[in-house]
Design an enzyme around this catalytic site. Structure first.
Site, PDB file in Angstrom:
ATOM      1  N   LYS A  54       0.847  -1.205   0.000  1.00  0.00           N
ATOM      2  CA  LYS A  54       0.000   0.000   0.000  1.00  0.00           C
ATOM      3  C   LYS A  54       0.876   1.247   0.000  1.00  0.00           C
ATOM      4  O   LYS A  54       0.628   2.199  -0.739  1.00  0.00           O
ATOM      5  CB  LYS A  54      -0.909   0.013   1.237  1.00  0.00           C
ATOM      6  CG  LYS A  54      -2.091  -0.918   1.137  1.00  0.00           C
ATOM      7  CD  LYS A  54      -2.793  -1.103   2.482  1.00  0.00           C
ATOM      8  CE  LYS A  54      -3.860  -2.188   2.385  1.00  0.00           C
ATOM      9  NZ  LYS A  54      -4.355  -2.660   3.670  1.00  0.00           N
ATOM     10  N   GLN A  98      -4.884  -1.380   9.730  1.00  0.00           N
ATOM     11  CA  GLN A  98      -4.860  -2.728   9.156  1.00  0.00           C
ATOM     12  C   GLN A  98      -5.482  -3.743  10.114  1.00  0.00           C
ATOM     13  O   GLN A  98      -5.149  -3.778  11.300  1.00  0.00           O
ATOM     14  CB  GLN A  98      -3.399  -3.117   8.831  1.00  0.00           C
ATOM     15  CG  GLN A  98      -3.234  -4.449   8.129  1.00  0.00           C
ATOM     16  CD  GLN A  98      -3.794  -4.475   6.707  1.00  0.00           C
ATOM     17  OE1 GLN A  98      -3.824  -3.459   6.014  1.00  0.00           O
ATOM     18  NE2 GLN A  98      -4.265  -5.630   6.276  1.00  0.00           N
ATOM     19  N   ASP A 121     -11.500   2.973   4.474  1.00  0.00           N
ATOM     20  CA  ASP A 121     -11.981   1.592   4.374  1.00  0.00           C
ATOM     21  C   ASP A 121     -13.509   1.526   4.308  1.00  0.00           C
ATOM     22  O   ASP A 121     -14.062   0.489   3.944  1.00  0.00           O
ATOM     23  CB  ASP A 121     -11.571   0.816   5.641  1.00  0.00           C
ATOM     24  CG  ASP A 121     -10.279   0.022   5.462  1.00  0.00           C
ATOM     25  OD1 ASP A 121     -10.064  -0.494   4.347  1.00  0.00           O
ATOM     26  OD2 ASP A 121      -9.513  -0.069   6.435  1.00  0.00           O
TER      27      ASP A 121
HETATM   28  N1  GUN Z   1      -7.430  -6.699   6.314  1.00  0.00           N
HETATM   29  C1  GUN Z   1      -7.848  -7.446   5.260  1.00  0.00           C
HETATM   30  N2  GUN Z   1      -8.521  -6.679   4.371  1.00  0.00           N
HETATM   31  C2  GUN Z   1      -8.518  -5.421   4.876  1.00  0.00           C
HETATM   32  C3  GUN Z   1      -9.046  -4.193   4.408  1.00  0.00           C
HETATM   33  O1  GUN Z   1      -9.663  -4.088   3.344  1.00  0.00           O
HETATM   34  N3  GUN Z   1      -8.832  -3.122   5.232  1.00  0.00           N
HETATM   35  C4  GUN Z   1      -8.169  -3.223   6.418  1.00  0.00           C
HETATM   36  N4  GUN Z   1      -8.034  -2.119   7.153  1.00  0.00           N
HETATM   37  N5  GUN Z   1      -7.666  -4.352   6.876  1.00  0.00           N
HETATM   38  C5  GUN Z   1      -7.841  -5.442   6.104  1.00  0.00           C
END
Ligand code: GUN
Length: 300
Positions: A54, A98, A121
């Site tokens: 990311k 995350q 998100d």
């Molecule tokens: N862990 C797995 N997928 C995601 C996501 O789309 N966002 C976040 N913050 N954590 C994750």
């Protein structure tokens, strides 16, 4: 029938190019650089890979990336204090914590402490409610990427039968909301669903998001259906040598691609789209925060 392979990698590259064009314009016309803060608690290897990826892609499209790596035993109050600081930092337009978090941290409390306008998100209860009521919200990245690929493949989804296998807050539930918004007839199936094969056989659109390797075989798929495989499962691959593994989805790709009209592969399908949509959402959040017109090619 041999299914068309929906190339998520190429699709994601196109989304990132559009993001980069908008970022360059926002910088030039307004002197603002969109910024994404990612918070990682602990050292889960898969999460570390995602967070690194990311950060790299955020910088590649010209945005600022702020990474906060916290120890696994971080106290909830310290994490909440960091989120409060990011909520109040005007250089940070988007915040992602995350998941999963270590067990001692209350995930709901943490997510709901993020400023909804920066909740890239789309997991904050305000954004969940806005999406469910058809109002402008931040849209969760994985379902957003799936919808973009579905529209790219099918054009209008109106009137189609869709089944979402999996009812998670991250994928299943928001995916169902987006499909309802596009006038599909939606069934959300899960581990207690009676006669899942029959439910799936009726669907023009199948979204598999359960996290169980190759659980959907080709003989569950209606001829010509569009199949979006959200699963990423690592399984043993003795054919590649001792101790080797490979990634597979929730759909048995070989048998399903003989029946489906179109299908996403794993890897190279939904995965790349999730990060591309995260970057797109960051631009959207930056525009909203600064009263700029929102790009209409980055959201749905
Ligand atoms: N862990 C797995 N997928 C995601 C996501 O789309 N966002 C976040 N913050 N954590 C994750």
């Amino acid at each position: 029938m041999t299914a068309k392979i929906i190339d998520g990698k190429a699709f994601a590259a196109t989304v990132r190019e559009k993001v980069a064009v908008h970022v360059a314009r926002i910088k030039k016309d307004h002197g603002i650089t969109p910024g994404l803060a990612v918070v990682l608690v602990g050292e889960d290897p898969a999460s570390q890979v995602y967070v690194r990826s990311k950060g790299k892609m955020t910088v590649e499209v010209g945005m600022n990336s702020y990474e906060h790596k916290l120890e696994i035993d971080t106290k909830e109050a310290d994490l909440l204090a960091l989120i409060d600081q990011l909520n109040n930092d005007p250089a940070v337009h988007a915040i992602l914590v995350q998941l999963p978090l270590p067990d001692h941290l209350n995930e709901d409390l943490v997510i709901n402490s993020i400023d909804p306008a920066k909740d890239v998100d789309g997991f904050h209860i305000s954004n969940v409610g806005l999406l469910a009521t058809g109002q402008k919200s931040m849209v969760p990245c994985t379902p957003l990427g799936c919808l973009m690929m579905l529209r790219g493949q099918l054009g209008s989804l109106s009137g189609l039968d869709a089944v979402v296998i999996g009812r998670s807050n991250i994928v299943g539930k928001p995916m169902a909301q987006l499909l309802i918004g596009d006038s599909c007839t939606v069934t959300v199936a899960h581990s207690r669903t009676k006669d899942l094969p029959d439910v799936v056989r009726r669907a023009d659109i199948v979204i598999a998001a359960v996290g169980r390797a190759e659980m959907v075989p080709g003989d569950w798929i209606k001829k010509g259906a569009t199949v979006i495989d959200v699963g990423i499962n690592r399984i043993d691959a003795p054919e590649k040598g001792e101790g080797k593994t490979r990634l597979v989805g929730d759909v048995d790709f070989t048998s399903a691609s003989a029946v489906a009209g179109a299908i996403t592969p794993v890897p190279g399908g939904v995965g790349p789209m999730t990060i591309a949509c995260l970057l797109a959402n960051t631009v959207t959040a930056c525009c909203r925060a600064n009263g700029l017109a929102e790009p209409d090619d980055l959201t749905v």
